[in-house]
Write a protein that holds these residues in place. Structure first.
Motif, PDB file in Angstrom:
ATOM      1  N   ASP A 193     -13.067   0.299   6.489  1.00  0.00           N
ATOM      2  CA  ASP A 193     -11.956  -0.568   6.855  1.00  0.00           C
ATOM      3  C   ASP A 193     -12.415  -2.022   6.816  1.00  0.00           C
ATOM      4  O   ASP A 193     -12.810  -2.603   7.825  1.00  0.00           O
ATOM      5  CB  ASP A 193     -11.447  -0.200   8.252  1.00  0.00           C
ATOM      6  CG  ASP A 193     -10.107  -0.860   8.559  1.00  0.00           C
ATOM      7  OD1 ASP A 193      -9.568  -1.546   7.666  1.00  0.00           O
ATOM      8  OD2 ASP A 193      -9.614  -0.687   9.691  1.00  0.00           O
ATOM      9  N   THR A 198      -7.829  -4.039   1.101  1.00  0.00           N
ATOM     10  CA  THR A 198      -6.533  -4.621   1.446  1.00  0.00           C
ATOM     11  C   THR A 198      -5.426  -4.122   0.534  1.00  0.00           C
ATOM     12  O   THR A 198      -4.317  -3.788   0.986  1.00  0.00           O
ATOM     13  CB  THR A 198      -6.604  -6.157   1.382  1.00  0.00           C
ATOM     14  OG1 THR A 198      -7.586  -6.614   2.326  1.00  0.00           O
ATOM     15  CG2 THR A 198      -5.256  -6.776   1.711  1.00  0.00           C
ATOM     16  N   SER A 199      -5.688  -4.049  -0.768  1.00  0.00           N
ATOM     17  CA  SER A 199      -4.651  -3.604  -1.702  1.00  0.00           C
ATOM     18  C   SER A 199      -4.265  -2.149  -1.454  1.00  0.00           C
ATOM     19  O   SER A 199      -3.096  -1.768  -1.608  1.00  0.00           O
ATOM     20  CB  SER A 199      -5.115  -3.794  -3.147  1.00  0.00           C
ATOM     21  OG  SER A 199      -6.241  -2.978  -3.423  1.00  0.00           O
ATOM     22  N   LYS A 201      -4.159  -0.660   1.420  1.00  0.00           N
ATOM     23  CA  LYS A 201      -3.325  -0.590   2.619  1.00  0.00           C
ATOM     24  C   LYS A 201      -1.873  -0.940   2.328  1.00  0.00           C
ATOM     25  O   LYS A 201      -0.969  -0.545   3.076  1.00  0.00           O
ATOM     26  CB  LYS A 201      -3.881  -1.533   3.689  1.00  0.00           C
ATOM     27  CG  LYS A 201      -5.185  -1.064   4.307  1.00  0.00           C
ATOM     28  CD  LYS A 201      -5.614  -2.020   5.411  1.00  0.00           C
ATOM     29  CE  LYS A 201      -6.827  -1.508   6.161  1.00  0.00           C
ATOM     30  NZ  LYS A 201      -7.231  -2.414   7.251  1.00  0.00           N
ATOM     31  N   SER A 202      -1.643  -1.688   1.264  1.00  0.00           N
ATOM     32  CA  SER A 202      -0.278  -2.105   0.940  1.00  0.00           C
ATOM     33  C   SER A 202       0.515  -1.012   0.219  1.00  0.00           C
ATOM     34  O   SER A 202       1.730  -1.136   0.054  1.00  0.00           O
ATOM     35  CB  SER A 202      -0.305  -3.365   0.068  1.00  0.00           C
ATOM     36  OG  SER A 202      -0.863  -3.083  -1.213  1.00  0.00           O
ATOM     37  N   GLU A 203      -0.152   0.051  -0.188  1.00  0.00           N
ATOM     38  CA  GLU A 203       0.513   1.145  -0.899  1.00  0.00           C
ATOM     39  C   GLU A 203       0.939   2.235   0.075  1.00  0.00           C
ATOM     40  O   GLU A 203       0.094   2.795   0.768  1.00  0.00           O
ATOM     41  CB  GLU A 203      -0.425   1.749  -1.943  1.00  0.00           C
ATOM     42  CG  GLU A 203      -0.890   0.786  -3.014  1.00  0.00           C
ATOM     43  CD  GLU A 203      -1.863   1.444  -3.971  1.00  0.00           C
ATOM     44  OE1 GLU A 203      -1.661   2.642  -4.270  1.00  0.00           O
ATOM     45  OE2 GLU A 203      -2.806   0.774  -4.405  1.00  0.00           O
ATOM     46  N   PRO A 204       2.209   2.539   0.143  1.00  0.00           N
ATOM     47  CA  PRO A 204       2.682   3.570   1.073  1.00  0.00           C
ATOM     48  C   PRO A 204       1.954   4.901   0.871  1.00  0.00           C
ATOM     49  O   PRO A 204       1.874   5.423  -0.240  1.00  0.00           O
ATOM     50  CB  PRO A 204       4.175   3.704   0.724  1.00  0.00           C
ATOM     51  CG  PRO A 204       4.539   2.386   0.112  1.00  0.00           C
ATOM     52  CD  PRO A 204       3.309   1.948  -0.642  1.00  0.00           C
ATOM     53  N   ARG A 206      -1.115   5.634   0.837  1.00  0.00           N
ATOM     54  CA  ARG A 206      -2.420   5.636   0.183  1.00  0.00           C
ATOM     55  C   ARG A 206      -3.550   5.944   1.161  1.00  0.00           C
ATOM     56  O   ARG A 206      -4.418   6.785   0.887  1.00  0.00           O
ATOM     57  CB  ARG A 206      -2.671   4.276  -0.489  1.00  0.00           C
ATOM     58  CG  ARG A 206      -4.022   4.155  -1.181  1.00  0.00           C
ATOM     59  CD  ARG A 206      -4.092   5.041  -2.413  1.00  0.00           C
ATOM     60  NE  ARG A 206      -5.416   5.035  -2.983  1.00  0.00           N
ATOM     61  CZ  ARG A 206      -5.778   5.736  -4.040  1.00  0.00           C
ATOM     62  NH1 ARG A 206      -4.901   6.499  -4.652  1.00  0.00           N
ATOM     63  NH2 ARG A 206      -7.007   5.692  -4.501  1.00  0.00           N
TER      64      ARG A 206
END
Length: 254
Positions: A193, A198-199, A201-204, A206
């Motif tokens: 973490d 970061t990218s 975390k932005s994907e539902p 994932r």
């Protein structure tokens, strides 16, 4: 085992990628264990924050702002380390790039940029400081690989290849340099973490899908690498040579 076996007092550690994430956590851990730190990163603000967080008055921390892939930065870091502290005992290569692209979509420029940092730069940092350690009669080098070096990660073939190369390079250097008292090992973190993901975390969904592969049931945290790095660079790990220490919550069990 003697109580001071993890003590790094009197030693100097050079850390690439020290401004954030895993490199920062491991640099601070070695500083807490008594080592003087040479922190290298292109993020000047991150290095300033590291200096504020480091223990002591700051006289045991030297920051070098620069691109780790620049051979001139390697030469400068070596010269500055020796001038300031007289010696380098530990090299931790934690700087790295990510590339999450299928092979069919990866451009030659993207491939070269990835390998330039993850493999080429790491090779020349190892060469420069390995030579110094050989001349001094000993030292410890740790190269940060990835669980992707052990188990392929979907959609990241070039990244996985770069990290697998780090593992084999570390083994080959260990074979060549152990006779001179220089131990070379690799550290293979799992899903951590940090800003590196970061990218993702932005994907539902994932992260949830990734967690399904981790028996420990959570992502790793930078502090999960404190014990492993202190083991590999201290006298506690004096007989660990050419090893890849996997810290992934069990992902590579499968």
């Amino acid at each position: 085992m003697p109580p001071g076996v993890f003590d790094l007092s009197g030693r100097t550690a050079v850390v690439t990628g020290a401004a954030s994430g895993l490199g920062r956590a491991m640099a601070l851990a070695m500083a807490e264990a008594g080592a003087a730190i040479v922190a290298v990163d292109r993020d000047a603000d991150g290095l300033a924050a590291l200096a504020d967080a480091a223990p002591g008055e700051g006289d045991a921390l030297l920051t070098v702002v620069g691109d780790v892939a620049d051979l001139g930065v390697i030469e400068h870091s070596h010269a500055a380390s020796v001038e300031r502290f007289g010696r380098v005992d530990i090299l931790l290569c934690a700087a790295g790039r990510a590339l999450r692209k299928d092979a069919l979509e990866t451009t030659p420029d993207e491939f070269d940029a990835l390998m330039d940092v993850n493999l080429r730069a790491l090779f020349f940092w190892n060469r420069a400081f390995g030579r110094h350690m050989i001349e001094r009669g000993g030292g410890a080098i740790v190269n940060v690989a990835s669980q992707g070096a052990i188990t392929p990660l979907d959609g990241r073939p070039a990244y996985c290849a770069s990290k697998a190369a780090v593992v084999q390079l570390s083994r080959a250097l260990a074979l060549d340099w152990t006779r001179y008292g220089v131990r070379v090992n690799a550290l293979a973190p799992g899903l951590m973490d940090t800003p590196f993901i970061t990218s993702m975390k932005s994907e539902p969904g994932r992260i949830e899908r990734a967690l399904a592969h981790i028996p420990a049931g959570r992502m790793g945290r930078p502090e999960d690498l404190v014990g492993p790095i202190l083991l590999l660079v201290s006298d506690a790990g004096r007989y660990i040579v050419g090893h890849t220490l996997i810290v992934d919550g069990g992902w590579t069990i499968y």
